[in-house]
Design an enzyme around this catalytic site. Structure first.
Site, PDB file in Angstrom:
ATOM      1  N   ASP A 267      -0.884  -0.095   8.511  1.00 23.57           N
ATOM      2  CA  ASP A 267      -1.190   0.873   9.568  1.00 23.57           C
ATOM      3  C   ASP A 267      -1.825   2.142   9.017  1.00 23.57           C
ATOM      4  OD1 ASP A 267       0.051  -0.866  11.281  1.00 23.57           O
ATOM      5  OD2 ASP A 267       1.474   0.594  12.088  1.00 23.57           O
TER       6      ASP A 267
ATOM      7  N   HIS B  96      -5.194   1.124  15.901  1.00 20.54           N
ATOM      8  CA  HIS B  96      -3.952   1.914  15.843  1.00 20.54           C
ATOM      9  C   HIS B  96      -4.140   3.271  16.520  1.00 20.54           C
ATOM     10  CE1 HIS B  96       0.087   2.668  14.543  1.00 20.54           C
ATOM     11  NE2 HIS B  96      -0.207   3.578  13.644  1.00 20.54           N
TER      12      HIS B  96
ATOM     13  N   HIS C 281      -3.355   8.870  16.599  1.00 22.91           N
ATOM     14  CA  HIS C 281      -1.927   8.616  16.389  1.00 22.91           C
ATOM     15  C   HIS C 281      -1.026   9.380  17.363  1.00 22.91           C
ATOM     16  CE1 HIS C 281       1.727   7.597  13.976  1.00 22.91           C
ATOM     17  NE2 HIS C 281       0.993   6.534  13.682  1.00 22.91           N
TER      18      HIS C 281
ATOM     19  N   HIS D 211       1.989   0.972   5.160  1.00 21.88           N
ATOM     20  CA  HIS D 211       0.915   1.942   5.372  1.00 21.88           C
ATOM     21  C   HIS D 211       0.131   2.086   4.065  1.00 21.88           C
ATOM     22  CE1 HIS D 211       4.027   2.998   8.332  1.00 21.88           C
ATOM     23  NE2 HIS D 211       3.060   3.503   9.091  1.00 21.88           N
TER      24      HIS D 211
END
Length: 269
Positions: free
Chosen positions: A80, A131, A135, A225
């Site tokens: 991610d 994604h 965010h 990540h």
């Protein structure tokens, strides 16, 4: 950032193979679909006419492997919030190990900053996914804001790779009915996870590896990540140990085959 998607592995084990689970995220009861259930519903021969594909979209890249996850012990490695400075090194590792992965990319300051890396992901057979743009927690936004967060990244990735993503991962795993409705409109499936190293909280690569290995299971979806310093150095050890334990690495869509990601559906092991 605690939420119900970060349950211990022991609780997760009961979810494997279930038709669906009631999941409360963002204050709303949502149904999730397991990879095992998705595999029970083969996709049509052509899956290129999905909603939101957009002009200039290309068919999905050929599968990187030939796994039959109905029989094989499959697991999906996902990353991610990239790409970042360490992502090219990660791609080198994945290429050397012949491991496909799924990348849920942030648009602002990531996709736009690293277009060559995004292009390389697609060219090397990885699944390039969404994604959001910046965010923001989607369950706290209005529909138009949700649409903007997802659409901007859809367009940015399509400009680079020639096709819009078919998967998205909501920040913090937070979803509600509005998120699901907009995702379906844009042709996006929602993908959660079963294993996380919480690598945003540590730079200890050995600890990151241990956390993932301890939570690994068949049909699992691993969340990491590639923007944190301890993560990419942990990946070779994670791959080596899971291969030793008999796992086959696949992308998320490969995990669902012969089914295919359905827009709006929430997938979770």
């Amino acid at each position: 950032m605690p939420n119900r998607t970060h349950r211990p592995r022991a609780r997760m084990a009961t979810a494997l193979g279930a038709l669906s689970l009631a999941l409360v995220l963002g204050g709303c009861s949502m149904e999730t679909t397991s990879p095992a259930d998705a595999r029970k519903h083969p996709a049509p021969a052509s899956d290129d006419a999905r909603p939101g594909a957009g002009r200039g979209a290309k068919p999905p890249l050929p599968a990187a492997g030939t796994a039959d996850c109905g029989k094989d012990k499959c697991i999906a490695l996902t990353f991610d919030a990239g790409p970042g400075k360490d992502t090219p090194r990660l791609l080198d590792i994945l290429k050397e190990e012949k491991v496909p992965a799924t990348f849920f990319l942030l648009g602002k300051n990531h996709v736009l900053k690293h277009p060559d890396t995004v292009r390389r992901m697609a060219a090397e057979g990885h699944e390039v996914a969404n994604h959001t743009w910046s965010h923001r927690r989607l369950d706290q936004l209005k529909k138009d804001e949700i649409r903007e967060e997802l659409s901007l990244t859809q367009d940015a990735i399509a400009d680079i790779t020639g096709r819009k993503p078919r998967l998205m991962r909501p920040p913090q795993g937070r979803i509600n009915d509005d998120v699901t409705e907009v995702s379906k409109e844009l042709g996006l499936s929602q993908v959660l996870w079963s294993a996380t190293a919480k690598d945003f909280s540590t730079t200890d690569s050995a600890l990151i590896k241990k956390r993932i290995i301890d939570q690994a299971g068949r049909d699992g979806i691993i969340l990491l990540h590639d923007i944190y310093d301890g993560t990419v150095p942990a990946v070779p050890g994670i791959i080596a140990e899971l291969k030793k334990r008999g796992y086959t690495f696949v992308t998320v869509p490969q995990l669902l085959q012969p089914g295919a990601p359905e827009p709006g559906t929430v997938y979770r092991p």
